[in-house]
Scaffold this active site. Sequence first.
Site, PDB file in Angstrom:
ATOM      1  N   TYR A 161      48.534  34.146  44.686  1.00 19.41           N
ATOM      2  CA  TYR A 161      47.316  34.552  45.392  1.00 19.41           C
ATOM      3  C   TYR A 161      46.439  35.384  44.466  1.00 19.41           C
ATOM      4  CZ  TYR A 161      44.225  36.552  48.928  1.00 19.41           C
ATOM      5  OH  TYR A 161      43.124  36.912  49.658  1.00 19.41           O
ATOM      6  N   ASP A 263      46.238  39.179  36.505  1.00 13.96           N
ATOM      7  CA  ASP A 263      45.708  39.696  37.764  1.00 13.96           C
ATOM      8  C   ASP A 263      46.601  40.869  38.175  1.00 13.96           C
ATOM      9  OD1 ASP A 263      44.902  40.308  40.291  1.00 13.96           O
ATOM     10  OD2 ASP A 263      44.914  38.249  41.048  1.00 13.96           O
ATOM     11  N   LYS A 290      42.138  47.345  44.674  1.00 13.05           N
ATOM     12  CA  LYS A 290      43.031  48.187  45.492  1.00 13.05           C
ATOM     13  C   LYS A 290      43.134  49.644  45.028  1.00 13.05           C
ATOM     14  CE  LYS A 290      45.339  44.150  47.211  1.00 13.05           C
ATOM     15  NZ  LYS A 290      45.276  43.788  48.594  1.00 13.05           N
TER      16      LYS A 290
HETATM   17  C1  PLP Z   1      46.966  39.687  43.202  1.00 12.08           C
HETATM   18  C2  PLP Z   1      45.699  39.731  43.995  1.00 12.08           C
HETATM   19  N1  PLP Z   1      44.547  39.339  43.429  1.00 12.08           N
HETATM   20  C3  PLP Z   1      43.381  39.390  44.078  1.00 12.08           C
HETATM   21  C4  PLP Z   1      43.320  39.852  45.358  1.00 12.08           C
HETATM   22  C5  PLP Z   1      42.003  39.887  46.076  1.00 12.08           C
HETATM   23  O1  PLP Z   1      41.611  41.198  46.274  1.00 12.08           O
HETATM   24  P1  PLP Z   1      40.596  41.568  47.466  1.00 12.08           P
HETATM   25  O2  PLP Z   1      41.354  41.439  48.736  1.00 12.08           O
HETATM   26  O3  PLP Z   1      40.173  42.966  47.153  1.00 12.08           O
HETATM   27  O4  PLP Z   1      39.472  40.588  47.362  1.00 12.08           O
HETATM   28  C6  PLP Z   1      44.479  40.275  46.002  1.00 12.08           C
HETATM   29  C7  PLP Z   1      44.445  40.786  47.382  1.00 12.08           C
HETATM   30  O5  PLP Z   1      45.435  41.035  48.015  1.00 12.08           O
HETATM   31  C8  PLP Z   1      45.708  40.209  45.304  1.00 12.08           C
HETATM   32  O6  PLP Z   1      46.848  40.577  45.878  1.00 12.08           O
END
Ligand code: PLP
Length: 459
Positions: A161, A263, A290
């Site tokens: 994700y 990421d 986050k």
């Molecule tokens: C690994 C990862 N990347 C990207 C995102 C996307 O972040 P956002 O919810 O702030 O758009 C998340 C969200 O949980 C995530 O866990």
Amino acid sequence: MATTAPLRSPRPLGDTRRWAAPGSKSADLFARAQGVMPGGNTRTTVYMAPYPPYAASGEGCWVTDVEGDRRLDCLNNYTALIHGHAHPAIVEAATRRLALGASFPLPTPEEIELAALLCERLPSAERVRFTNSGSEAVMMAVKGARAFTGRPKIAKFEGAYHGSYDYVEVSLGSTPENWGSLAAPASIEYSRGTPPAVLEDVVVLPFNHAEHAVARIEREARHLAAVVVDPVPNRIGLMPARRDFLQALREVTDRLGIVLIFDEVISFRVGYHGAQGAFGVTPDMTTLGKIIGGGFPVGAVVGRADVMSVFDPTGGHPRAPHGGTFNANPVTMAAGLAGMRLLTGDAYARLDETGAKLRASLAACFEHAGVRGGVTGMGSLFRLHGTDREVTDYRSAHAAPDEAARLQRIVRGLLEHGVLMSITGLGCLSTPMGDAELESLVETFAAVLAMEGGQTLTS
Ligand SMILES: Cc1ncc(COP(=O)(O)O)c(C=O)c1O
């Protein structure tokens, strides 16, 4: 764990089922929400059948719902609130800055401070761009990598994700019926109507399988702008990447001129220098979110200066233009700075130690109760599974229907007895959690498992 925010004295976790009763405040709110939002919901992640409890307030590691029931918050807005709720230093920083104006069509000094902190902590960070979410950060990193390399495709891992950008959603929800071979996983749409061109431009790789991943990257190299990888991918099962797997990705992307993107929207939680510091592998770009926003909407792309220069507007039209009305708004920046400054090396060490103990205790509970299940994770992150088989990649983490149902009953049992976790089994610690809270959590977990094992739960 040391207490960095004032804590109410812990109460034993008890019955928190009032929201589920007909005529509860949450039931009424949900009925109203259904008239103005599709399915009464505006964030897919937080939906739970038939409806969720509505939150009223949070303090430290506790969340109180609108019925007045209090739960230990083991989700912290999906790992974002590493200091729990309403930490006094963060509240003070945000409100002080808010009183001076929330956002401007001009930069503010705060953005430089937070960018400098990220450059100091993350090995891959020489330059920083802020966004308003992790999704946007990933989108901008991918666009930046395309601009840097002049190539159209990206590679990402099956089941991983990375937010809601079309390209990185590919194969997020692959199933045994459609996932194809392990050596060359299929590109499967997640959102109905994803353009075929998007699926064609995403090369899907198997997580933690270095040989297959490298071979596929080599085959696609001349079209590949980036390889995107989360070193501790929640949706793959929160199994940390193998170090040699990350090293293999580093080697092949270096050799073939492909941008390696980590990421770390969640995994910045696992170490003062991020997962990249913990694994000793430095990517070209990193996406963040986050924890860096102190609880406010945030994201960031950081990376090597030459790669990040695609966003540089000083020489005219940048190769990758990047706007955003609320990018680096000073309230988020001030709150983020306050939160990150509290997150010292010692704070990380305490979270790591407690996380390891908690994972071991929860795993022991499964064993003791004779309920099939397992626990994965790293640092302050943990994830429950409805299976006891070894989880190493997306396919081994993929839950069979009976395993998914077991996990759902366990998480629901926790929710009904004072513990808030993700419906997918994700949990995390926050710095205000002390021994008493964690002991209550383990006790409640054991009681919920006893119920799953056929015994009666008393609360
Ligand atoms: C690994 C990862 N990347 C990207 C995102 C996307 O972040 P956002 O919810 O702030 O758009 C998340 C969200 O949980 C995530 O866990």
